[in-house]
Design an enzyme around this catalytic site. Structure first.
Site, PDB file in Angstrom:
ATOM      1  N   HIS B  59     -63.167  24.553  21.980  1.00 18.11           N
ATOM      2  CA  HIS B  59     -63.245  24.699  20.514  1.00 18.11           C
ATOM      3  C   HIS B  59     -63.201  23.324  19.855  1.00 18.11           C
ATOM      4  O   HIS B  59     -62.137  22.799  19.538  1.00 18.11           O
ATOM      5  CB  HIS B  59     -62.068  25.563  20.033  1.00 18.11           C
ATOM      6  CG  HIS B  59     -62.254  26.087  18.646  1.00 18.11           C
ATOM      7  ND1 HIS B  59     -61.843  27.343  18.269  1.00 18.11           N
ATOM      8  CD2 HIS B  59     -62.814  25.533  17.551  1.00 18.11           C
ATOM      9  CE1 HIS B  59     -62.129  27.536  16.987  1.00 18.11           C
ATOM     10  NE2 HIS B  59     -62.710  26.459  16.536  1.00 18.11           N
ATOM     11  N   LEU B  62     -67.979  18.983  16.077  1.00 15.87           N
ATOM     12  CA  LEU B  62     -68.517  17.621  16.208  1.00 15.87           C
ATOM     13  C   LEU B  62     -69.310  17.158  14.991  1.00 15.87           C
ATOM     14  O   LEU B  62     -69.608  15.990  14.846  1.00 15.87           O
ATOM     15  CB  LEU B  62     -69.394  17.517  17.465  1.00 15.87           C
ATOM     16  CG  LEU B  62     -68.615  17.629  18.779  1.00 15.87           C
ATOM     17  CD1 LEU B  62     -69.557  17.532  19.972  1.00 15.87           C
ATOM     18  CD2 LEU B  62     -67.552  16.550  18.874  1.00 15.87           C
ATOM     19  N   ASP B 153     -67.458  30.651  14.303  1.00 18.85           N
ATOM     20  CA  ASP B 153     -66.181  30.045  13.898  1.00 18.85           C
ATOM     21  C   ASP B 153     -66.275  29.277  12.584  1.00 18.85           C
ATOM     22  O   ASP B 153     -67.224  28.544  12.342  1.00 18.85           O
ATOM     23  CB  ASP B 153     -65.652  29.090  14.969  1.00 18.85           C
ATOM     24  CG  ASP B 153     -64.317  28.507  14.569  1.00 18.85           C
ATOM     25  OD1 ASP B 153     -63.328  29.241  14.577  1.00 18.85           O
ATOM     26  OD2 ASP B 153     -64.284  27.311  14.210  1.00 18.85           O
ATOM     27  N   HIS B 180     -63.523  34.302  15.275  1.00 13.65           N
ATOM     28  CA  HIS B 180     -62.599  33.700  14.313  1.00 13.65           C
ATOM     29  C   HIS B 180     -62.031  34.871  13.514  1.00 13.65           C
ATOM     30  O   HIS B 180     -62.692  35.403  12.636  1.00 13.65           O
ATOM     31  CB  HIS B 180     -63.366  32.724  13.422  1.00 13.65           C
ATOM     32  CG  HIS B 180     -62.558  32.128  12.317  1.00 13.65           C
ATOM     33  ND1 HIS B 180     -62.419  30.779  12.139  1.00 13.65           N
ATOM     34  CD2 HIS B 180     -61.838  32.693  11.315  1.00 13.65           C
ATOM     35  CE1 HIS B 180     -61.661  30.552  11.077  1.00 13.65           C
ATOM     36  NE2 HIS B 180     -61.294  31.702  10.567  1.00 13.65           N
ATOM     37  N   HIS B 233     -58.130  30.549  18.274  1.00 14.10           N
ATOM     38  CA  HIS B 233     -56.887  30.141  17.584  1.00 14.10           C
ATOM     39  C   HIS B 233     -55.998  31.273  17.064  1.00 14.10           C
ATOM     40  O   HIS B 233     -55.902  31.497  15.864  1.00 14.10           O
ATOM     41  CB  HIS B 233     -57.184  29.165  16.444  1.00 14.10           C
ATOM     42  CG  HIS B 233     -58.410  29.471  15.618  1.00 14.10           C
ATOM     43  ND1 HIS B 233     -58.671  30.704  15.063  1.00 14.10           N
ATOM     44  CD2 HIS B 233     -59.442  28.666  15.256  1.00 14.10           C
ATOM     45  CE1 HIS B 233     -59.799  30.641  14.387  1.00 14.10           C
ATOM     46  NE2 HIS B 233     -60.290  29.437  14.493  1.00 14.10           N
ATOM     47  N   ASN B 279     -57.374  26.065   8.927  1.00 14.32           N
ATOM     48  CA  ASN B 279     -57.778  27.465   9.044  1.00 14.32           C
ATOM     49  C   ASN B 279     -57.874  27.819  10.522  1.00 14.32           C
ATOM     50  O   ASN B 279     -58.659  27.206  11.238  1.00 14.32           O
ATOM     51  CB  ASN B 279     -59.138  27.653   8.368  1.00 14.32           C
ATOM     52  CG  ASN B 279     -59.687  29.053   8.540  1.00 14.32           C
ATOM     53  OD1 ASN B 279     -59.115  29.888   9.231  1.00 14.32           O
ATOM     54  ND2 ASN B 279     -60.828  29.316   7.904  1.00 14.32           N
ATOM     55  N   ASP B 306     -59.541  23.041  18.427  1.00  8.53           N
ATOM     56  CA  ASP B 306     -60.070  23.238  17.075  1.00  8.53           C
ATOM     57  C   ASP B 306     -60.141  21.901  16.331  1.00  8.53           C
ATOM     58  O   ASP B 306     -59.889  21.818  15.128  1.00  8.53           O
ATOM     59  CB  ASP B 306     -59.247  24.264  16.281  1.00  8.53           C
ATOM     60  CG  ASP B 306     -60.017  24.770  15.058  1.00  8.53           C
ATOM     61  OD1 ASP B 306     -61.208  24.410  14.893  1.00  8.53           O
ATOM     62  OD2 ASP B 306     -59.424  25.526  14.267  1.00  8.53           O
ATOM     63  N   HIS B 310     -62.721  15.525   9.200  1.00 16.93           N
ATOM     64  CA  HIS B 310     -63.170  15.554   7.807  1.00 16.93           C
ATOM     65  C   HIS B 310     -63.085  14.155   7.232  1.00 16.93           C
ATOM     66  O   HIS B 310     -62.171  13.396   7.566  1.00 16.93           O
ATOM     67  CB  HIS B 310     -62.293  16.487   6.965  1.00 16.93           C
ATOM     68  CG  HIS B 310     -62.538  17.937   7.246  1.00 16.93           C
ATOM     69  ND1 HIS B 310     -63.710  18.570   6.901  1.00 16.93           N
ATOM     70  CD2 HIS B 310     -61.766  18.865   7.848  1.00 16.93           C
ATOM     71  CE1 HIS B 310     -63.640  19.844   7.281  1.00 16.93           C
ATOM     72  NE2 HIS B 310     -62.477  20.056   7.862  1.00 16.93           N
TER      73      HIS B 310
END
Lengths: 316, 436, 178
Positions: B59, B62, B153, B180, B233, B279, B306, B310
């Site tokens: 998970h 990229l 996801d 998800h 997750h 999330n 996950d 950002h």
């Protein structure tokens, strides 16, 4: 004290100090001394990313009575509404030499972001953030309650206040629950279960779904504004049903204790959470809340800005 | 000196046995006690360290194509190598979405070009991640990328009919649907775990039931159509209970937990710092304890990062304006050591299972997640569990800086990563160029 | 530390000041006493009591907090506000006697004059202090002085009044940093 972000930042003596200061300032303002030189040369910015004419005007009046220079930076037509980031706005205000920023913002925690970031060095005053808090409103509410029910001095021990309505979305309720508890009052929240947050059972407050059971036992009833759009979001079926169970009308007013008062932070939806005759009744202190607001906000500005600037090493 | 012959001297295997390991020609050439160094070998003293099968992440976000300012396949691969990973799985929520063979092949090729680890693309379940029409999962499975995991996801496949069809459709090529789990109507504008903290902070609550209801529904659907379901997750104690129940009934479901959900709670939101906005959201202490227990007893099969890079502006703002997600690749193994090993819940065999062998098996990554044995591909991770390090967001290999662990002291330093017999991380430093 | 005024010194000084005020103003009919909190307010009450004893009629007495008008607010943490109570008759066309405990730089009195100006326009303003310790920084002088006390700048003058300090005395302390 450098910022006023949340009532939870205040100790009891801080809160009482603010109320006492407001009491003195109210006395001064009631007299012929309308304008004081105390904050001469200080620049205060009203950063209102969300419309709220009454709160903005109240803070503006407070700042001007203390001779501060006030710059209004409102949502409509400003860069705030054009998607400028809070960071860029803050850096602009810093460059303009703002000693304090009074911020109203739709996002819960926006004042915390301003205060805790390194974007600006001035004081930050929360004038209502999202569904989080509205500390100056709670202080003026406590000031009003104290004036009517506690001879204008000391704390609020022994008093019982009901807060009625949309607790879930109310920043006024959150600040009031904290402050009333801090000052020793007992709080009962009255709302339909849909309008109480999950987790409310951990707050220092009693919970009731039955306004009629509560209205006769309290010293003050604080009505909250109910947004019309909550109906579309299925929080309650319609206005009629809401008013029937959670509105303050003449029948419920009659059940109140003889000394008890009716409060509302405004703006009111007459006919929804409160009927017009109750709002205008002798029990209502709603108009007085507005005038007390100026004194309380003067006190906040005085305590935060009049003294020596807090040492700062981080930015420069 | 041949740069692709290595002699790992004095280390321990996951089992605790002290063994030397020799890597040559891309494979594990020799394992033994006090081996004589082959000619030309780079000898590494790893006597304080543990040699694990290379870590496999199922998970990973990229951001390439589309948001190369936050992460590229190359920068993400380097972050992976730094964290001890030899395989990562690129989530489909890129721009354009990885819902065609063209996009997954592009990502696959970028991974090959970067050369730091296997980059296995995950395909979207539905076109554009909109949750309505199925994407060309067959074509993606047949492509050069050989996609086997499909996930929307970021979005939940909330329509039960769409979910049923997807589960059925992937059976023909042994695909896996990774869900998800987030009921969208129960989480409209939701900002953080719904509970005491959200009530105080005035941030819109994200109820545990929004996750658990989807987990329960999808387990029943997958069992009904006899397909393979993977729950991304898992964050709640309730979700764990449902999965435990399903497994006890022999249902074919696997599940992952992220490192951050093993360590961080919603109390961190009190700062209003969106670095902690993710999330699914950070939950409570009680959930953390349930997740650790579930990872330990196998109810939760694997750890997956996950990893969600950002750019700064997506986090330097108000909480409710901020993007969801946190970096994970470079801190994952340390967080697992801190929460699971140092707490006494798991040993290193368990860690190797949950972070390498099991994920590779679930994803059918044939060349990954193999035991450390002679003849197997040399995909290896060396960690010194006795050393600690301080996380510094300015020193990450990722192109973004949004780690929630900044300035935290973490145990376990990954010193070497070997991918197909070549060092991608050597003595704690990334090897600067891997493309051949 | 030395005692500059004893309790009886203070009583005598206040009695003398009261007589001087009456003499200067031809009686008490146009007088308003305003004490500057904290200790000036108590001194004003005492003087008002003495005057009433002499004249047989009450003299209007109030308090004037000057905090909001200080020019040194930014040098110290915020101070609590003290009550300002202007007698019902107001100050318009009255002879206002400001009462304070110690006259030093004169800045407090300047602030008091500013504060008065916001309230109204008295006929005249006079100043009564228990102690004048010198070191004026502004062209201000007292009309009625209990005791002139030569001091050095590093010394500190402390006035204790029984209303709040349990006894009456004026002390000089050495080495108080300014």
């Amino acid at each position: 004290m450098k910022h006023l972000l949340s009532i939870s930042d205040l100790s009891k003596s801080d809160a009482l100090g603010l109320l006492d200061t407001a009491t003195e300032l109210a006395r001064v303002s009631d007299g012929p001394m309308k304008k004081l030189p105390t904050l001469r040369g200080r620049t205060i910015v009203n950063l209102f990313a969300e419309d709220s004419t009454r709160t903005r005007i109240s803070f503006e009046a407070a700042a001007k009575r203390l001779s501060a220079d006030v710059i209004n930076f409102s949502a409509k037509g400003s860069s705030v509404s054009k998607g400028e980031s809070l960071k860029d706005t803050a850096q602009t205000l810093q460059a303009m030499g703002a000693d304090a920023v009074i911020i109203r913002h739709g996002a819960s925690g926006a004042p915390h972001r301003l205060a805790q970031s390194q974007w600006m060095t001035g004081s930050v005053i929360n004038a209502g953030d999202g569904t989080h808090e509205h500390p100056s409103q709670a202080l003026l509410d406590a000031f009003t309650i104290r004036k009517h029910l506690s001879h204008g001095e000391n704390d609020l021990a022994g008093l019982h206040v009901a807060i009625v309505g949309d607790i879930l979305h109310s920043r006024v309720a959150r600040s009031n629950v904290l402050l009333l508890n801090l000052l020793g009052a007992q709080v009962t929240l009255v709302a339909p279960p849909t309008l109480l947050p999950v987790g409310v059972e951990h707050w220092d407050a009693n919970i009731s779904f039955e306004f009629d059971d509560v209205v006769g036992n309290v010293d003050a009833v604080m009505m909250l504004r109910v947004q019309q759009e909550r109906m579309q979001e299925l929080y309650f079926p319609n206005a009629r049903e809401y008013s029937r169970y959670f509105g303050l009308n003449r029948d419920r007013l009659k059940k109140m204790k003889s000394h008890s008062i009716v409060m509302h932070p405004g703006p009111m939806n007459r006919g929804l959470e409160i009927t017009a005759d109750v709002a205008d009744s002798a029990r209502s202190v709603i108009v007085e809340q507005v005038s007390n607001g100026v004194s309380v906000r003067m006190a906040i500005l005085y305590v935060l800005l009049a003294g020596a600037p807090i040492e700062m090493g981080s930015l420069l | 000196m041949n740069k692709n012959i290595f002699h790992l001297k004095g280390g321990s295997l996951a089992s605790g046995e002290k063994r030397d390991v020799v890597i040559s020609e891309g494979i594990i050439k020799e394992i033994g006690v006090s081996i004589t160094s082959p000619e030309g070998a780079l000898v590494l003293d790893v006597s304080d360290s543990i040699i694990l099968s290379g870590l496999v992440d199922l998970h990973t976000h990229l951001r390439e194509p589309g948001k190369e300012d936050s992460e590229t396949v190359r920068s993400g691969s380097r972050a992976a190598a730094k964290g001890g990973f030899t395989a990562i799985s690129a989530m489909a929520n890129t721009s354009p979405v990885a819902d065609t063979a063209g996009v997954v092949e592009q990502v696959f090729r970028l991974g090959k070009d970067a050369g730091y680890c296997d980059v296995f693309p995950i395909g979207a379940i539905t076109q554009g991640l909109h949750g309505r029409e199925l994407s060309e999962m067959g074509a993606m499975a047949d492509s050069a990328a050989r996609v086997r995991i499909f996930s929307d996801d970021g979005n939940c496949v909330s329509d039960p009919m769409v979910m049923r069809r997807a589960l059925e459709y992937v059976k023909s090529f042994d695909g896996l649907i990774a869900q998800h789990a987030q009921d969208p109507t129960l989480t409209l504008d939701a900002q953080m775990n719904e509970g005491v903290v959200s009530s105080v902070l005035g941030l819109k609550g994200w109820p545990a039931v929004a996750e658990e209801a989807i987990i329960a529904r999808d387990i029943l659907l997958a069992d009904h159509v006899k397909s393979r379901l993977h729950i991304c997750h898992v964050t709640t104690a309730g979700g764990v209970e449902i999965i435990r129940w399903a497994k006890s009934r022999g249902m074919n479901v696997t599940a992952e937990v992220t490192p951050h959900h093993l360590l961080l709670t919603d109390e961190l939101a009190r700062s209003y710092d969106p670095i902690f906005k993710v999330n699914p959201p950070l939950r409570t202490e009680k959930d953390i304890m349930a997740l650790r227990e579930a990872l330990c007893d196998g109810t939760i099969d694997i750890v997956a990062t996950d990893h969600a890079p950002h750019p700064a502006e997506s986090k330097e703002c108000e909480w409710q304006e901020a993007a969801f997600g946190m970096l994970g690749l470079e801190t994952a193994l340390s967080i697992v050591q801190k929460t699971m090993v140092d707490s006494g819940l798991m040993n290193w065999v368990d860690v190797q299972n949950r972070l390498s062998i099991q994920p590779a098996a679930i994803a059918r990554y044939q060349s990954q997640g193999l035991e450390v044995r002679v003849g197997n591909r040399a995909n290896l991770t060396v960690i010194n569990p006795g050393k600690s390090w301080k996380v510094d967001r300015d020193l990450v290999a990722s192109r973004s800086r949004n780690t929630p662990f900044h300035s935290m002291d973490l145990p376990g330093v990954v010193t070497e990563t070997f991918f197909n017999g070549r060092a991608t991380l050597l003595r704690g430093e990334l090897v600067q160029e891997m493309s051949s | 530390m030395s005692v500059a005024m004893s309790a009886s010194d203070i009583t005598r000084a206040l009695t003398r000041i009261s007589h001087e005020i009456l003499e200067r103003n031809n009686g008490s009919h146009s007088l308003t006493l305003l004490g500057i909190p904290t200790r000036g307010a108590h001194l004003a009450l005492r003087i008002a009591g003495i005057i009433e004893g002499i004249e047989g009629a009450a003299v209007p007495v109030g308090t004037l907090d000057i905090t909001l008008h200080r020019d040194d607010l930014r040098t110290r943490p915020p101070r609590p506000l003290m009550p300002t109570k202007i007698p019902r008759a107001g100050i318009e066309s009255r002879s206002v006697v400001l009462v304070d405990d110690v006259l030093f730089s004169g800045r407090t009195i300047r602030a008091a004059l500013d504060a008065l100006g916001e309230i109204g326009r008295p006929k005249d303003v006079q100043l009564a202090v228990l102690v004048d310790r010198g070191h004026r920084e502004l062209p201000i002088r007292a009309d009625f002085v209990g005791k002139n006390l030569p001091t050095s700048r590093s010394q500190e003058v402390k006035v204790h009044l029984s209303e709040i300090d349990s006894l009456d005395e004026v002390l000089i302390e050495e080495g108080g940093t300014q």
